[in-house]
Motif scaffolding. Structure first.
Motif, PDB file in Angstrom:
ATOM      1  N   GLU A 190      -0.493 127.050  73.582  1.00  0.00           N
ATOM      2  CA  GLU A 190      -0.739 125.722  73.003  1.00  0.00           C
ATOM      3  C   GLU A 190      -0.193 125.637  71.576  1.00  0.00           C
ATOM      4  N   HIS A 191      -0.371 126.720  70.803  1.00  0.00           N
ATOM      5  CA  HIS A 191       0.105 126.713  69.416  1.00  0.00           C
ATOM      6  C   HIS A 191       1.628 126.575  69.368  1.00  0.00           C
ATOM      7  N   LEU A 192       2.338 127.308  70.232  1.00  0.00           N
ATOM      8  CA  LEU A 192       3.801 127.225  70.222  1.00  0.00           C
ATOM      9  C   LEU A 192       4.278 125.854  70.680  1.00  0.00           C
ATOM     10  N   VAL A 193       3.629 125.313  71.677  1.00  0.00           N
ATOM     11  CA  VAL A 193       4.011 123.985  72.162  1.00  0.00           C
ATOM     12  C   VAL A 193       3.757 122.939  71.078  1.00  0.00           C
ATOM     13  N   ARG A 194       2.644 123.089  70.358  1.00  0.00           N
ATOM     14  CA  ARG A 194       2.356 122.147  69.277  1.00  0.00           C
ATOM     15  C   ARG A 194       3.411 122.254  68.167  1.00  0.00           C
ATOM     16  N   LYS A 195       3.880 123.454  67.903  1.00  0.00           N
ATOM     17  CA  LYS A 195       4.977 123.613  66.941  1.00  0.00           C
ATOM     18  C   LYS A 195       6.213 122.857  67.421  1.00  0.00           C
ATOM     19  N   GLY A 196       6.542 123.066  68.694  1.00  0.00           N
ATOM     20  CA  GLY A 196       7.690 122.370  69.265  1.00  0.00           C
ATOM     21  C   GLY A 196       7.520 120.867  69.203  1.00  0.00           C
ATOM     22  N   GLU A 197       6.295 120.389  69.459  1.00  0.00           N
ATOM     23  CA  GLU A 197       5.998 118.959  69.398  1.00  0.00           C
ATOM     24  C   GLU A 197       6.278 118.412  68.001  1.00  0.00           C
ATOM     25  N   ALA A 198       5.830 119.144  66.981  1.00  0.00           N
ATOM     26  CA  ALA A 198       6.039 118.695  65.594  1.00  0.00           C
ATOM     27  C   ALA A 198       7.530 118.643  65.264  1.00  0.00           C
ATOM     28  N   ILE A 199       8.264 119.673  65.657  1.00  0.00           N
ATOM     29  CA  ILE A 199       9.708 119.722  65.385  1.00  0.00           C
ATOM     30  C   ILE A 199      10.418 118.560  66.069  1.00  0.00           C
ATOM     31  N   PHE A 200      10.093 118.340  67.334  1.00  0.00           N
ATOM     32  CA  PHE A 200      10.754 117.297  68.129  1.00  0.00           C
ATOM     33  C   PHE A 200      10.420 115.910  67.574  1.00  0.00           C
TER      34      PHE A 200
END
Length: 874
Positions: free
Chosen positions: A443-453
């Motif tokens: 979840e943490h990595l996906v949330r990072k990706g979400e912020a970047i995107f």
């Protein structure tokens, strides 16, 4: 019952400014007054729940009171620019909260408040006034109360009729009589000299009013007071008149229009985010915000990567949590794109041919954070990475390099998207840092990706608004891939050579220790300041330069001042230098040689320094000291990784002086470089007005010191210390230099003016450095900011040029199909390892590319040399 709150805008802003330390956001905009004012406003809205509200401001410096007394308020110090700059932002805050604010030419905020409070009383409304000005106490009535700010900003003391009686023994309207007698220094109301608050109150308690006091002067027994009142009757009456709040101003405001309106929460939170009022944002975590911030996020954990997951563009996270990420384990990969959010465990990602092909495909656009780190991590797994068009970390760094943190979570919060937690919150800190369970990690990595995107467009827009997109896309983005490749390649080190050097240095230290003990006449621990101090300043009777709480100072600057006083001093300085070489560089380098590659894989920090310079850590290969021969010899251990290859070094000649000549446009400096003269000799000729053959070594040394120091704001003191001359001589030399190169002086003045106007300075490629202290009232802070303003465009442009050279040279090597490898960047120097059959070509190609990297008014010059080791290449 309607309740009207009236706020004295200037007074509260003033109190807030001086109650709080200077704060500024990432753009360098001061915000302490805005923050304090906003705190007060939120408190008022929460505690008072007014039905109607208005904030009144002063319209200007001149009011109708100046017709009565021209010196009214003339004693006030000029409003600090750091405060006046914030008043428009306070109005923005009020607009965001849909709170009306007014000002009226020729009148003060007090008069507006007095007028509206009277109108509200006539309507039988309750009124509460917020101010830091005691004048407003005269408005207190059975319907109106006044909240006076005390210490801090949100701490207030509320006055009603009873409270004024208890504190002063007066009715509210008699406050003006008190002001007539005692005056008001803040408004330059003179009153009666020698009468303060205590005496004024005593007189009013006895006589009832100012007029009665003046009518009863003959009855006053105190001789001095009697004389003062007699001599200043007219001044006292005028002072009372000045203190009266005018309650019939022609203000065009209808009370009913002041009804408290609903406001747009998003508008408020967006403004708070831009101002970086993060602590106030929590007050607006309503249901709508909860859905937006840290809302539940849906993602898939997949064991096999399909083509659908590999869309373009995609935010790609390659998580390598180790500080030194070379050969470190990859915890997982996250992908966020138009088709969804996916977490891929390491095994699934590294075994997927589809992922490997996609990662290496330059046409598949990728958004990332810390591209270089991912290039290295994947590079060790033999997965090349290409097609990275956006890096969140680099974008944030370029937008403002002064920000202390460019982590995904901090960038997201600054840009208004609280969607991802900090790494520390998820992984732990320090010794407690550990891999979380799989779902939390995913979840943490996906949330990072979400912020970047989600933030890619916003960051790109900011870069374009700052004219920095070309710097980002054409320089920094390709450089991140090059740096990743350099880190993975590493530099080969001769382990045995380093160990032998360590033995030699230990022998040198033993010899120096013996010589120092002999000169001291006794044995002692050279590394102990407690033992060294008495030896130097008691036994050898050297002059004491500085003392500390624990005894004599034996710091390096102290020893340097004692040079020439005793033969022991140069021995001690050399001992310390050799000792540091041995511990930091010999022993330090031996510890970081990679056991599998026999190389040192330093880490280049691309998003750290405010000048744009690269730095090197773990280990720092840019700081190997080369002034001492023992230090230079450490470079002998850096050798090619292939037999028969050579180390080639290419460095820019006097690049910062060339940049100065270009930016300042000074004809004298430009001529020197265009004619390929020795610039220090040319400077000596111009400053001392002598022919080239008459320039002495001392003249050239002086010219060199000023050439390199002038844009760093070198002072007469600094130059006198450097050259061993008096401050007067140093200042004369600086004056002659600036007279000889007037365009340099003009540049120095212009760039400081530009910094004051814009709040930042830029390099030729639009790299910015914000300088919030450029208008500081603190001389030291302001002076440092001015020196920084002068040197940043020079130093930063030089950094841009060497970075661009790395990009250009790397492309040239690829275009020519050469095997030669770029290994290191050290200040203005590039280090390569080169096969024998490419040496001739590289000695021509590298300097040519470096010299064509940027077109200036003066030619860039790169010198090239090579040898069997890094040492031999110089």
């Amino acid at each position: 019952m309607n309740k009207l709150v009236l706020i004295d805008g200037n007074s509260i802003a003033f109190r807030a400014f001086f109650a709080l330390p200077l704060l500024n956001n990432e753009k360098g905009v001061y915000t302490n007054a805005v923050y304090g004012f906003t705190q007060m406003l939120l408190k008022v809205l929460e505690e008072e729940s007014p039905s109607h509200i208005l904030v009144a401001f002063d319209a200007g410096k001149t009011t109708f009171r100046h017709d009565t007394y021209g010196e009214y308020k003339s004693g006030r110090q000029k409003t600090p620019s750091e405060l006046s700059e914030q008043l428009p932002l306070i109005r923005e805050v009020l607009d965001a909260f849909s709170i009306p604010h007014v000002e009226l030419a020729n009148y003060e905020a007090d008069d507006i408040i007095g007028t509206l409070s009277r109108q509200a009383e006539h309507k039988d409304w309750n009124v509460k006034i917020y101010s830091g000005d005691k004048d407003l106490l005269q408005l207190v009535s059975d319907k109106t109360t006044v909240a006076m700010t005390k210490k801090g900003i949100t701490n207030v003391e509320t006055f009603d009729v009873q409270a004024i009686d208890e504190k002063y023994g007066l009715t509210p309207e008699k406050i003006i009589d008190m002001k007539g007698l005692m005056g008001d220094s803040s408004d330059n109301i003179p009153g009666v000299p020698g009468i303060g608050e205590k005496t004024a109150l005593k007189l009013l308690h006895e006589y009832g009013s100012l007029e009665n006091v003046l009518d009863s002067i003959d009855a006053i027994s105190a001789k001095k007071m009697k004389e003062r009142l007699q001599e200043n009757q007219n001044q006292a009456r005028m002072s009372k008149q000045l203190a009266v709040i005018y309650r019939e101003t022609p203000i065009d405001v209808e009370l009913d229009k002041l009804k408290r309106a609903e406001y747009d929460t998003k508008k408020v939170t967006d403004l708070f985010k831009s101002l970086e009022f993060n602590s106030l944002l929590s007050k607006f975590d309503d249901e709508e915000e909860e859905q937006q911030d840290f809302k539940e996020i849906h993602f898939e954990t997949v064991s096999e990567i399909t083509e659908e997951m590999l869309a373009s563009p995609s935010a790609l996270i390659v998580e390598v949590p180790s500080e030194n990420y070379h050969r470190a384990d990859i915890w997982g990969v996250a992908l966020v794109n138009k088709n969804g959010r996916f977490f891929v465990p390491q095994a699934a990602a590294l075994s997927s041919d589809a992922f490997k092909e996609w990662a290496a495909d330059e046409t598949m656009e990728k958004y990332m954070f810390d591209t270089k780190r991912a290039v290295v991590a994947l590079g060790w797994k033999e997965i090349p990475l290409a097609g990275v068009v956006h890096d969140m970390q680099i974008a944030s760094y370029l937008i403002d390099p002064s920000v202390s943190s460019h982590s995904v979570s901090d960038i997201a919060v600054r840009k208004g998207l609280r969607v991802v937690d900090t790494d520390e919150a998820v992984y732990g800190k320090g010794a407690k840092r550990a891999r979380p369970e799989e779902h939390a990690l995913a979840e943490h990595l996906v949330r990072k990706g979400e912020a970047i995107f989600a933030l890619e467009n916003q960051l790109e827009k900011e870069l374009k608004d700052n004219a920095q997109f070309e710097l980002f896309s054409q320089l920094e983005m390709p450089l991140s891939l090059i740096l990743g490749k350099m880190e993975t390649t590493g530099v080969h080190v001769d382990h045995d050579q380093l160990e032998n050097m360590g033995v030699e240095l230990n022998e040198k230290l033993a010899q120096l220790e013996s010589e120092i003990h002999e000169l001291a006449g006794t044995e002692f621990n050279i590394n102990s300041p407690k033992q060294l101090g008495p030896i130097l300043f008691e036994k050898l009777n050297l002059p004491v330069i500085k003392k500390t709480k624990t005894g004599y100072s034996t710091a390096a600057d102290v020893l340097e001042k004692l040079e020439g006083q005793h033969d022991i001093i140069p021995k001690l300085l050399l001992y310390r230098q050799v000792s540091k070489l041995n511990s930091t560089y010999i022993e330090g380098l031996l510890k970081v040689i990679h056991p599998e590659t026999n190389k040192i894989h330093t880490i280049f920090n691309q998003a750290l320094t405010q000048t744009g310079r690269l730095s090197s850590t773990e280990p720092n290969l840019q700081n190997i000291p080369i002034r001492l021969e023992e230090g230079r010899r450490i470079r002998k251990a850096f050798i090619p990784s292939e037999k028969g290859w050579s180390i080639l070094a290419a460095d820019y000649s006097q690049i910062e002086l060339r940049v100065l000549a270009h930016i300042a446009g000074d004809e004298g400096l430009i001529e020197a470089f265009q004619k390929d003269m020795d610039v220090h000799t040319k400077t000596a000729m111009d400053v001392f007005h002598v022919k080239e053959e008459d320039v002495t070594s001392n003249m050239r040394r002086s010219a060199k010191a000023v050439n390199f120091g002038i844009v760093y704001g070198i002072s007469d003191y600094g130059l006198s210390q450097s050259l061993g001359i008096t401050r007067k001589e140093a200042q004369e030399f600086i004056d002659r230099y600036l007279a000889s190169y007037p365009k340099v002086k003009e540049y120095m003045d212009d760039v400081k003016d530009e910094a004051r106007e814009k709040g930042y300075v830029s390099t030729l490629l639009q790299r910015r450095r914000y300088l919030p202290d450029i208008t500081s009232r603190n001389f030291n802070l302001r002076s440092f900011a001015e020196r920084t303003a002068m040197n940043t465009p020079i130093q930063g442009t030089a950094a841009d040029i060497i970075k661009q050279a790395m990009v250009d040279v790397s492309k040239a090597l690829e275009d020519e199909g050469l095997e030669s490898r770029l290994l290191l960047q050290v200040h203005d120097e590039l280090i390569f390892e080169v096969p024998e059959n490419e040496l001739h070509k590289m000695t021509k190609l590298v300097p040519k590319v470096m010299e064509e990297t940027m077109k200036l008014h003066v030619p860039l010059k790169a010198d090239v040399s090579y040898g069997d080791t890094w040492y031999d290449a110089k």
